[in-house]
Design a protein around this motif. Structure first.
Motif, PDB file in Angstrom:
ATOM      1  N   LEU A  17       0.839  -1.195   0.000  1.00  0.00           N
ATOM      2  CA  LEU A  17       0.000   0.000   0.000  1.00  0.00           C
ATOM      3  C   LEU A  17       0.881   1.255   0.000  1.00  0.00           C
ATOM      4  CD1 LEU A  17      -2.648   1.551   0.209  1.00  0.00           C
ATOM      5  CD2 LEU A  17      -2.647   1.082   2.672  1.00  0.00           C
ATOM      6  N   GLN A  18       1.925   1.228   0.799  1.00  0.00           N
ATOM      7  CA  GLN A  18       2.855   2.349   0.846  1.00  0.00           C
ATOM      8  C   GLN A  18       3.524   2.536  -0.524  1.00  0.00           C
ATOM      9  OE1 GLN A  18       5.913   1.913   3.834  1.00  0.00           O
ATOM     10  NE2 GLN A  18       5.827   4.090   4.281  1.00  0.00           N
ATOM     11  N   ALA A  19       3.858   1.446  -1.181  1.00  0.00           N
ATOM     12  CA  ALA A  19       4.479   1.508  -2.507  1.00  0.00           C
ATOM     13  C   ALA A  19       3.515   2.101  -3.536  1.00  0.00           C
ATOM     14  CB  ALA A  19       4.937   0.117  -2.944  1.00  0.00           C
ATOM     15  N   VAL A  20       2.226   1.809  -3.407  1.00  0.00           N
ATOM     16  CA  VAL A  20       1.232   2.384  -4.321  1.00  0.00           C
ATOM     17  C   VAL A  20       1.241   3.905  -4.171  1.00  0.00           C
ATOM     18  CG1 VAL A  20      -1.217   2.538  -4.885  1.00  0.00           C
ATOM     19  CG2 VAL A  20      -0.213   0.312  -4.367  1.00  0.00           C
ATOM     20  N   LEU A  21       1.220   4.390  -2.935  1.00  0.00           N
ATOM     21  CA  LEU A  21       1.257   5.836  -2.716  1.00  0.00           C
ATOM     22  C   LEU A  21       2.544   6.436  -3.273  1.00  0.00           C
ATOM     23  CD1 LEU A  21       0.013   8.421  -1.533  1.00  0.00           C
ATOM     24  CD2 LEU A  21       1.229   7.893   0.588  1.00  0.00           C
ATOM     25  N   THR A  22       3.653   5.751  -3.088  1.00  0.00           N
ATOM     26  CA  THR A  22       4.935   6.241  -3.609  1.00  0.00           C
ATOM     27  C   THR A  22       4.870   6.380  -5.132  1.00  0.00           C
ATOM     28  OG1 THR A  22       6.152   5.257  -1.772  1.00  0.00           O
ATOM     29  CG2 THR A  22       7.412   5.732  -3.771  1.00  0.00           C
ATOM     30  N   ARG A  23       4.288   5.390  -5.822  1.00  0.00           N
ATOM     31  CA  ARG A  23       4.146   5.455  -7.285  1.00  0.00           C
ATOM     32  C   ARG A  23       3.256   6.632  -7.677  1.00  0.00           C
ATOM     33  NH1 ARG A  23       6.510   1.291  -6.597  1.00  0.00           N
ATOM     34  NH2 ARG A  23       7.201  -0.204  -8.116  1.00  0.00           N
ATOM     35  N   ILE A  24       2.132   6.774  -6.970  1.00  0.00           N
ATOM     36  CA  ILE A  24       1.204   7.870  -7.279  1.00  0.00           C
ATOM     37  C   ILE A  24       1.926   9.209  -7.149  1.00  0.00           C
ATOM     38  CG2 ILE A  24      -0.826   9.123  -6.422  1.00  0.00           C
ATOM     39  CD1 ILE A  24      -2.042   6.333  -5.756  1.00  0.00           C
ATOM     40  N   LYS A  25       2.654   9.380  -6.076  1.00  0.00           N
ATOM     41  CA  LYS A  25       3.361  10.644  -5.859  1.00  0.00           C
ATOM     42  C   LYS A  25       4.408  10.891  -6.953  1.00  0.00           C
ATOM     43  CE  LYS A  25       3.173  11.465  -0.922  1.00  0.00           C
ATOM     44  NZ  LYS A  25       4.015  11.538   0.283  1.00  0.00           N
ATOM     45  N   ARG A  26       5.144   9.855  -7.322  1.00  0.00           N
ATOM     46  CA  ARG A  26       6.155  10.015  -8.376  1.00  0.00           C
ATOM     47  C   ARG A  26       5.486  10.404  -9.694  1.00  0.00           C
ATOM     48  NH1 ARG A  26       7.621   5.274 -10.305  1.00  0.00           N
ATOM     49  NH2 ARG A  26       6.779   5.881 -12.280  1.00  0.00           N
ATOM     50  N   GLN A  27       4.384   9.742 -10.005  1.00  0.00           N
ATOM     51  CA  GLN A  27       3.691  10.045 -11.257  1.00  0.00           C
ATOM     52  C   GLN A  27       3.113  11.461 -11.243  1.00  0.00           C
ATOM     53  OE1 GLN A  27       0.885   6.853 -11.983  1.00  0.00           O
ATOM     54  NE2 GLN A  27       2.508   5.329 -12.134  1.00  0.00           N
ATOM     55  N   VAL A  28       2.636  11.901 -10.088  1.00  0.00           N
ATOM     56  CA  VAL A  28       2.121  13.276  -9.975  1.00  0.00           C
ATOM     57  C   VAL A  28       3.260  14.271 -10.182  1.00  0.00           C
ATOM     58  CG1 VAL A  28       1.180  14.960  -8.317  1.00  0.00           C
ATOM     59  CG2 VAL A  28       0.101  12.719  -8.568  1.00  0.00           C
ATOM     60  N   ARG A  29       4.402  14.024  -9.544  1.00  0.00           N
ATOM     61  CA  ARG A  29       5.550  14.924  -9.737  1.00  0.00           C
ATOM     62  C   ARG A  29       5.964  14.975 -11.211  1.00  0.00           C
ATOM     63  NH1 ARG A  29       7.005  12.848  -4.747  1.00  0.00           N
ATOM     64  NH2 ARG A  29       8.296  11.221  -5.626  1.00  0.00           N
ATOM     65  N   GLU A  30       6.001  13.818 -11.871  1.00  0.00           N
ATOM     66  CA  GLU A  30       6.365  13.776 -13.300  1.00  0.00           C
ATOM     67  C   GLU A  30       5.341  14.530 -14.154  1.00  0.00           C
ATOM     68  OE1 GLU A  30       6.797   9.606 -14.145  1.00  0.00           O
ATOM     69  OE2 GLU A  30       8.743   9.489 -13.142  1.00  0.00           O
ATOM     70  N   ALA A  31       4.065  14.419 -13.800  1.00  0.00           N
ATOM     71  CA  ALA A  31       3.017  15.101 -14.567  1.00  0.00           C
ATOM     72  C   ALA A  31       3.064  16.611 -14.378  1.00  0.00           C
ATOM     73  CB  ALA A  31       1.641  14.572 -14.153  1.00  0.00           C
ATOM     74  N   GLN A  32       3.630  17.055 -13.265  1.00  0.00           N
ATOM     75  CA  GLN A  32       3.759  18.500 -13.031  1.00  0.00           C
ATOM     76  C   GLN A  32       4.843  19.126 -13.900  1.00  0.00           C
ATOM     77  OE1 GLN A  32       4.310  18.390  -8.680  1.00  0.00           O
ATOM     78  NE2 GLN A  32       2.498  19.690  -8.529  1.00  0.00           N
ATOM     79  N   ASN A  33       5.801  18.335 -14.338  1.00  0.00           N
ATOM     80  CA  ASN A  33       6.932  18.864 -15.129  1.00  0.00           C
ATOM     81  C   ASN A  33       6.610  18.920 -16.604  1.00  0.00           C
ATOM     82  OD1 ASN A  33       8.405  19.104 -12.803  1.00  0.00           O
ATOM     83  ND2 ASN A  33       9.247  17.038 -12.978  1.00  0.00           N
TER      84      ASN A  33
END
Length: 144
Positions: A128-144
């Protein structure tokens, strides 16, 4: 979880976690199954855009994107995997439509408020923690 860290949670996620955390063990399982039933269906054409979360013991896929300054989440998991589907339903309910900043501010151990360790193994909680980590990484990438 400290009050300071609690304040970092988006309201819908905080509410869902508090409901789970205050529920007796038997009811907590039922609530998780309800989240599993709420996992949103995967829209057409989304298959190739999802990233597998390898830390999950069950095949689990996630994609986060930003549209109109709001985060949108997509998940895929087998129908016979209620635990990971519950994670998807919980995250969808708590984070869908939030601002990127709100999603990025969610503490990595957000699930401790729900006291899920009463019914979920540490291995699954790491997933579950890894899912959140992926979501956060993808959000950061989408911001760039």
């Amino acid at each position: 979880m400290s009050e300071e860290r609690l304040a970092l949670l988006p309201p819908r996620l905080k509410s869902a976690l508090q409901t789970l955390g205050s529920a007796p063990k038997a009811l907590k399982i039922e609530l998780l199954l309800e989240f599993a039933r709420k996992m949103p269906p995967l829209p057409e054409g989304m298959q190739g855009r999802l990233e597998q979360v390898h830390e999950c013991t069950t095949p689990f896929f996630v994609h986060a994107e930003i549209k109109d300054q709001r985060v949108h989440l997509y998940f895929d998991a087998p129908k016979e995997a209620p635990t990971v589907r519950a994670f998807a339903g919980l995250l969808a309910e708590g984070l869908e439509g939030e601002s990127p900043e709100a999603v990025l501010a969610v503490p990595e151990d957000f699930y401790t408020l729900a006291r899920l360790e009463e019914i979920i193994t540490p291995l699954r909680l790491r997933g579950l923690q890894a899912v959140l980590t992926r979501i956060k990484r993808q959000v950061r990438e989408a911001q760039n």
